[in-house]
Every structure is written in structure tokens, then in C-alpha cells.
Design an enzyme around this catalytic site. Structure first.
Site, PDB file in Angstrom:
ATOM      1  N   GLY A  91     -11.716   6.590 -47.209  1.00 42.56           N
ATOM      2  CA  GLY A  91     -11.165   7.423 -47.017  1.00 42.56           C
ATOM      3  C   GLY A  91     -11.016   7.380 -45.185  1.00 42.56           C
ATOM      4  O   GLY A  91     -11.012   6.025 -44.824  1.00 42.56           O
ATOM      5  N   SER A  92     -10.483   8.413 -45.250  1.00 45.39           N
ATOM      6  CA  SER A  92     -10.446   8.546 -43.726  1.00 45.39           C
ATOM      7  C   SER A  92     -10.252  10.383 -42.875  1.00 45.39           C
ATOM      8  O   SER A  92      -8.835  11.245 -43.434  1.00 45.39           O
ATOM      9  CB  SER A  92     -10.256   7.475 -42.198  1.00 45.39           C
ATOM     10  OG  SER A  92     -10.749   6.473 -42.998  1.00 45.39           O
TER      11      SER A  92
END
Length: 804
Positions: free
Chosen positions: A239-240
Site C-alpha cells: 500500500g502506501s
């Protein structure tokens, strides 16, 4: 005027110093050869604190060489595993039933991984892509970097002894070729497409005589697709977060960038921190995914960028109408086309080779599933084929190389326009001139909403609106993907169609669609395949937008503000629900609730713990672990539509939904289960988080802060729960290569970085856990970008590496 001139003079002097050092290194090479393939590749690597290599070279082949050497020195076993994977040789070395680790595909066994990657090799897919002329194919510089990386890795193997117990003396640690490096990059590009459905490709078999297979249930398939592709989906290991602030919000009028990619802590998708310099051509610092010869997330003197996994669906499914007399033939406008057989044989350790057949069509491979919960049965009448445009491109290296050379966010946009090489990420960037950027410039099949309306198969009429998965009628030529005039690759969207936000006070993404990148300037007008508009955001997005919007309003921001945001460890779910949960807990009759096993559990002590919790996931936070286990249980027992009293509103997307529905039948059960679970594990309800969320490095426990996806914590950490060993005893994925970047009047970026899991996976390395200890203590590494800063590094180690 003097203040502006002095840094430039210092920078020029530093460049001359670097060039002189490089010249000395080059002439010291055996025979003074400059030929890239004649044993003359060399580079200088300067190691600063925490084992960060600064690779200095005279051209791209030599830079790749130094990069390959540096990666091998810290991660030889991980690299060797990756090369074994893309060669399709895991079953030969590790057995067919072993777990391939998930780093380069979704394959569940070594055998299915090998069947797929050997099929790619057998088809010569990567070789064909390498032969394409730029810009459709990789540039000469990108090819030189790949060739150099393989040479550097091989030179390290020849000149050093492997000490990592994970692969010391292993027969699968052997030299790599430039083609292996290209195959590795190709595999990374396909993670969102073919790489997601490897078992469905390798397990696809036509129905035999008398075989009965039911067609997929449309509604069940649509819901499974929604869960599979939802932002923050359970089990997702990538993700991030990233945010860019424009100069209107900062203390010095220059941009700021905070990048926080959430990637696996183990295996093929680890980053290595490094700086790459070719004097006069390239000077960039950041994180490179292992096996790739470029900085993927980083900064230079003028611009910084990061990536977040995007919501765009990078594949399409095509429903095939089969020939009634032959399930391996399909009809297009009434004309019969035969599928292509791809017969693949895999050598197996301690057993006979295994041979399987894969089936390919004009659209791509036949697939029988998009994951374990999303079957697409191959019946006598219908089959499904997957189109993955990223399987037909090898341009990501050029995109990243161009980022490293960019001098502004405009340069980043030009790089994206010219290369069109990023497969499944958004790009967030800021520059020293004060500009900010967010763009969802990824390679997507050109499925417009109009095409989906005209050409969706019955299954696609449900999956496309719900999940963005187009299931198109493969029997009609007029349902083929079109092309935009500015698209390099047929069948894909061009750069002009990409959702883009320029120069907003803040531009933020936490893996939701581009719609709410700035709450005051929502992005609209893009096709459904890019993501949703006006829909509920994840808890992490909601918390992130609250935080960064408040920062932008406050103004006067500096790099220190970015550092504080990274480790604030606020749990938005706790802010929304903990007080409601504590009140409802205290109101339970007799202070007890019934668990899933039907037993009554005394939960009175939990009420006070939840009430007193500080709503953070700091290591010293008491009550954090209790709420975490309760919240996970609650989300499995209460449907999303029943979780909150105030529903989602598109006119108030950050503050809704809210007000926990404690009347939901699963509330008391979840609370009872969480309390019983912790007591059974011998964990006090008010235990400090860091006592039970930790990793063990060098025989010592390091407490780990941060929290899971569902809690909405910016500093995401997905721990591996092992109650018999004390709680979360290892990190599977989460915050990885973190960077907080800004600029002042000099040409030296003001950057703080952190590689949470440290540079090396070798427990015998001094850099196996040093940055993990920093992460545990919420400390940072001061980046040494300019030459003068590199030379001042305590304990500076200069290594001149060359082929022999």
C-alpha cells in the site's frame, strides 16, 4: 547574492572531487579498459552511516555494476531467490509444494510459479520486449543499467564468500544474466495483472467429455471482486501513503514531500537505500527495489517523489464464446479461432519432471480464477481470458531513470508522458520551486465507461460498477480496446486521460482513488476503471486527509513537521469508536458479554482500559492492543453497513461514517472474544503495545509502534499474531523506505530517511538491524546527498569495485 553563490561554489567543488575520485578509480581498473563487456566495469562505492552506499560511476553500465555489487553485498540470498523464481527453477531446488513467498506473483506453490515463469521464458516474451525500439521498448541507458547490475552481482559472487546462513553454499546461488534482471523487472510490472492470477493461468484445463462445470454466480463473483480489489483489502501486503505540500504551506516557500510506502519486510520486494551518481548526468538518492538498477522512490537536488499503489484495475477479462464442438476454440464475429497451446515442463527435486499445458488467446491467457474466492470456470460454452497490458511492456526502468534526472514536477510529468511505464502506482511529487503534484499515471487497458456499457458480458455488468473489473464480450471485434492518440501502447489510455492534481496546497494519497487527493479540490471526470468517485474512503485515507489538511492550514511547514506526522501514530478508528465502545461496555448487564464460544466473559476491566487509551499506537500506549484485537474481531462480525449510526455522505467524506453502532449484535461478542483472547495469552488488558508488538533482532526484542490498516494509522504495520509467543512477534509488511524531503537555499536537499527493516537480511551483517533500532526509537537517518556531506560521514568507507 553571496548567500546564493556560496552553496553553488561548494557544490561545484564537490562535483570536481567526485569526478577526480571516479577518474582515479577508472584508471586503476585492470588494463584501464572502458569496455562494458570486456571485464572492465568498475565503480566507487562510498558507505556512510547505517551502510548506505553512494555509487559513483562514469556511465550507466558502470553505475549498474556498482548498484548490483551493493545489492549483492547486503541481499545476496534474496536476489538469488528472485532470479531462481523468474528462471522457473524453484521446484528443482526447493521442491514443487513449497511456498514461493508471494514476492513476484500470487502463485501458491513452487510448481505453479515455475509453470508460469517457464512459460514466459519459453515464449521469449522478455526478449521480444527488449528488442523493441525506445520509447516503446527500454532505452539503451536502461539496458546498460540492467547489464551492469547483473555483472556487479556476478562479480560480488566471484570475489566474496556468502556468509548469510539463508543461502551459504546453496547450489541455487549462481550468476545472473542481464536477461534475468529484465525478467525480474517484468515480473514486478505484472504483479497487478498476470502475476495476480498465476494459479488461474497454470491450472486452466478445458472440460473433458461429460465434465459439468457451473457458470460463475454473477453477484457472488462481483462481491468477491470488490473485496479482492478494495483499497486496503485484507491480506494486501503493499500500500502506501504519500503527501506533497506546495510552497504556499511551507516555511521557505519550497515544496515538501513525505513518502511512506507500505511494502513487505521480507522477500523480493524489499528496498535498498542508495545514491547513484554519474557526474554531469545523474545524481539521485532513494530506495531501489532489489534486483532493479534504478531508484524507484527518491529525490535529487530539485525534486522528490514517492509512489502509492493505485486503484486502477490494470487488466481486463474477456468472456469467450466457445465452439460447441471444441472447447479450445472460440468465436470472434462468428469466425473460429483456435487457442494456442503452451506446453511447459518443470524439473522437480527428487521426482519426475512435471508437464502442464497453458492456453492462450488473442486477448491473453485463459484463466479459471482471479484468486481463490473468485472462480471463472471453463465450461463447454464459455471460458475467460485475461488481458494484461503490463505483460507487453518493459518501460518502468526508464520512467524511474527519468524521475532521477527531473528538475521539477513538470519534469516528472514529462517523464511519465514520454515513458508511460508505471504499471500500478500513483506518483506524488514536490519540488524546490514550491510545486506539488499527484497523478494516477499508470498503464491501464483502455476501458471507457461507454465501452463497458456497450460490451460488458452479463458478469461484467455487475463486476465493472462494483469493482472496476471489465468483463467484455470476447466474441465481438467491435468490443476490442481502442487507443488514445497519445498512448505509446495500443489498447491503453494516454497521459491526457490520467487524473492529475497540480499545485494544490497538499496532494495526498493513501491507496484510495484520486477523488479525494485534496478535500477542497476533488478530482472527477475519470473512467470507472481508474477508481471510484464520491464513495466511502478507507479509515487510513480519512485520517491522512484530516492530518495533512490541518498541517496545510497551519502553514509554516518544515521537514520536522513531516517527521512528526510519520510517527504521530494516531489511530483514527480509535478517535471515532473507542469512547462509544467504552460507554457501551460499561452499560453491559452484569459487566459481561457472551463470546463466540457461548461463554460469558467478564469485560468490566476492559471498559476502563478503553476509556483511558490515548488513541495512539505508540509503543508505550496502554489499551492499544486491546482495541486492536477488539476492532479486528468487530469488523469480522458486523457488516460494514451496520457498523456506524451515521452513514457515509459524499458531501462530508472525511467525517462520515461515524458514531459506532454498539447495538449491533456482534459488538458484545467481539469485545468478549478480544478480552478472552488476551487473558488466555497471559497478556494484561492494559499492556503497553511495545511489550506485545515487537521484532527480535540479534536476540533482542525491539518494540514496534504503528498499527494495522483497519485502524487507519498512517505509520502502517501489519504484525504477525502469535499469542503463545507474546503477541505480534514479527512484521509482515508496513512502513518501509520512508523519506521526508525539503530544500533550502542550497542545492543540497534537506532529507531524513529511514529503512525500517535495515539494509541487510543477513543476521551476520552490522546493518541487519541498525535502522530497525532507529525505527523502534522513532529516530531518523540524516541523508548525505552532497559530496561534502558524504566526505564528512563518520566512519566513511570507500570501496573501489571492479570486474576481474
Amino acid at each position: 547574492m553571496r548567500m546564493r553563490t556560496r552553496p553553488v561554489v561548494a557544490w561545484g567543488t564537490a562535483l570536481l572531487t567526485a569526478s577526480a575520485l571516479l577518474t582515479a578509480t577508472a584508471t586503476a581498473a585492470p588494463g584501464g579498459s572502458e569496455r562494458p563487456s570486456g571485464g572492465g566495469l568498475s565503480a566507487t562505492i562510498r558507505y556512510t552511516e547505517y551502510g548506505v552506499p553512494h555509487v559513483l560511476a562514469k556511465d550507466y553500465a558502470h553505475l549498474g555494476f556498482g548498484t548490483g555489487w551493493a545489492q549483492a553485498a547486503d541481499q545476496v540470498c534474496v536476489l538469488a531467490q528472485s532470479f531462481t523464481t523468474v528462471r522457473g527453477e524453484r521446484s528443482r531446488h526447493f521442491g514443487p509444494d513449497g511456498d514461493p513467498g508471494g514476492g513476484l506473483s500470487s502463485a501458491t506453490t513452487n510448481l505453479t510459479s515455475d509453470l508460469y515463469f517457464r512459460g514466459v521464458r519459453q515464449a521469449g516474451t522478455v526478449e521480444k520486449l527488449l528488442k523493441q525500439s525506445a520509447p516503446r521498448g527500454p532505452s539503451r541507458a536502461a539496458k546498460e543499467l540492467m547489464r551492469g547490475l547483473a555483472a556487479g552481482y556476478n562479480a560480488w559472487l566471484r570475489q566474496n564468500r556468502v556468509t548469510d546462513p539463508a543461502c551459504a553454499k546453496a547450489d541455487w546461488v549462481r550468476p545472473a544474466s542481464a536477461l534475468d534482471v529484465a525478467r525480474l523487472g517484468h515480473a514486478v510490472s505484472m504483479l497487478g495483472g498476470q502475476g495476480r492470477v498465476v494459479d488461474g493461468i497454470t491450472g486452466a484445463n478445458p472440460p473433458g467429455p461429460g465434465t459439468t462445470r457451473r457458470s460463475p454466480d454473477p453477484r457472488g463473483t462481483a462481491e468477491a471482486a470488490r473485496r479482492l480489489l478494495a483499497p486496503g483489502a485484507e491480506g494486501a501486503d503493499m500500500g502506501s501513503n504519500a503527501v506533497a505540500f506546495s510552497g504556499r504551506t511551507t516555511a521557505g516557500g519550497r515544496g515538501l514531500l513525505l513518502g511512506n510506502p507500505h511494502y513487505p519486510w521480507h522477500g523480493s520486494r524489499r528496498f535498498l537505500q542508495l545514491q547513484q551518481t554519474i557526474p554531469g548526468k545523474l545524481n539521485v538518492s532513494g530506495g531501489a527495489l532489489l534486483g532493479t538498477p534504478v531508484v524507484n522512490i527518491g529525490f535529487n537536488s530539485h525534486v522528490a517523489w514517492s509512489h502509492t499503489v493505485a486503484t486502477g484495475v490494470p487488466f481486463t477479462v474477456h468472456e469467450l464464446t466457445l465452439d460447441p464442438a471444441d472447447p479450445t476454440a472460440y468465436l470472434v464475429d462468428g469466425e473460429r479461432e483456435r487457442m494456442t497451446r503452451r506446453t511447459v515442463t518443470v524439473p522437480v527435486r527428487d521426482g519426475a519432471p512435471v508437464t502442464r499445458t497453458q492456453w492462450w488467446t488473442r486477448y491473453g491467457p485463459v484463466v479459471t480464477s482471479l484468486g481463490s474466492q473468485l472462480p471463472l470456470p471453463w465450461t463447454a460454452r464459455t471460458a475467460y481470458a485475461l488481458n494484461d497490458p503490463n505483460a507487453a511492456q518493459l518501460r518502468a526502468g526508464d520512467a524511474n531513470l527519468r524521475f532521477g534526472k527531473a528538475r521539477s514536477v513538470k519534469g516528472v510529468l514529462r517523464a511519465l508522458r514520454d515513458t508511460q511505464g508505471l504499471p500500478w502506482v500513483n506518483t506524488v511529487a514536490a519540488d524546490r520551486a514550491g510545486h506539488s503534484l499527484l497523478t494516477q499515471s499508470q498503464i491501464l487497458p483502455r476501458v471507457t465507461d461507454d465501452l463497458a456499457a456497450r460490451c460488458s458480458a452479463p458478469l461484467g455488468k455487475l463486476t465493472y460498477p462494483v469493482a472496476g473489473v471489465a468483463v467484455l464480450d470476447g466474441s465481438r471485434r467491435d468490443c476490442a480496446l481502442g487507443s488514445d492518440e497519445d498512448a505509446l501502447q495500443p489498447g491503453t489510455f494516454g497521459p491526457s486521460r490520467m487524473p492529475t492534481l497540480k499545485d494544490a496546497p497538499y496532494a495526498e494519497n493513501s491507496n484510495d482513488s484520486a477523488w479525494l487527493s485534496n478535500a477542497d479540490q476533488p478530482l472527477t471526470g475519470y473512467e470507472r476503471i481508474f477508481g471510484t468517485i464520491g464513495t466511502e474512503r478507507t479509515m487510513r485515507t480519512r485520517g491522512a486527509v484530516e492530518d495533512v489538511a490541518a498541517m496545510a492550514r497551519r502553514g509554516g511547514l518544515t521537514v520536522k513537521d513531516l517527521q512528526r506526522q510519520q510517527f504521530a501514530n494516531r489511530a483514527p478508528a480509535g478517535d471515532l469508536a473507542a469512547a462509544d465502545a467504552a460507554r457501551a461496555c460499561a452499560a453491559l448487564p452484569s459487566g459481561s458479554a457472551t463470546g463466540s464460544d457461548g461463554r460469558a466473559v467478564d469485560v468490566r476491566a476492559a471498559c476502563d482500559v478503553l476509556k483511558a487509551w490515548d488513541r495512539t499506537m505508540n509503543t508505550g500506549s496502554r489499551g492499544a492492543l486491546l482495541f486492536d484485537r477488539f476492532w479486528r474481531a468487530l469488523l469480522t462480525k458486523v457488516p460494514g453497513a451496520q457498523l456506524w449510526k451515521v452513514p457515509f455522505s459524499a458531501s462530508d467524506p472525511v467525517r462520515t461514517p461515524r458514531s459506532l453502532n454498539t447495538d449491533a449484535p456482534g459488538f458484545g461478542t467481539a469485545l468478549a472474544d478480544a478480552v478472552a483472547e488476551l487473558r488466555a495469552a497471559g497478556i494484561p488488558l492494559d499492556a503497553r503495545l511495545g511489550d506485545h508488538q515487537f521484532v527480535v533482532r540479534d536476540g533482542k526484542r525491539l518494540p514496534i509502534h504503528g498499527g494495522t490498516e483497519s485502524l487507519g494509522v498512517w505509520n502502517k504495520i501489519e504484525g504477525r499474531w502469535n499469542p503463545t509467543a507474546g503477541g505480534y512477534t514479527e512484521v509482515g509488511s508496513g512502513s518501509s523506505h520512508i523519506q521526508a524531503v525539503g530544500w533550502d537555499a542550497s542545492l543540497c536537499p534537506r532529507a531524513r530517511t529511514l529503512l525500517t527493516y535495515s539494509q541487510s537480511s543477513n543476521p551476520r551483517s552490522p546493518h541487519y538491524s541498525d535502522q530497525t533500532r532507529l525505527y523502534s526509537a522513532e529516530r531518523w537517518v540524516t541523508s548525505r546527498f552532497c559530496e561534502r556531506d558524504i566526505h564528512k560521514a563518520p566512519g566513511l568507507k570507500v570501496v573501489r569495485v571492479r570486474e576481474r
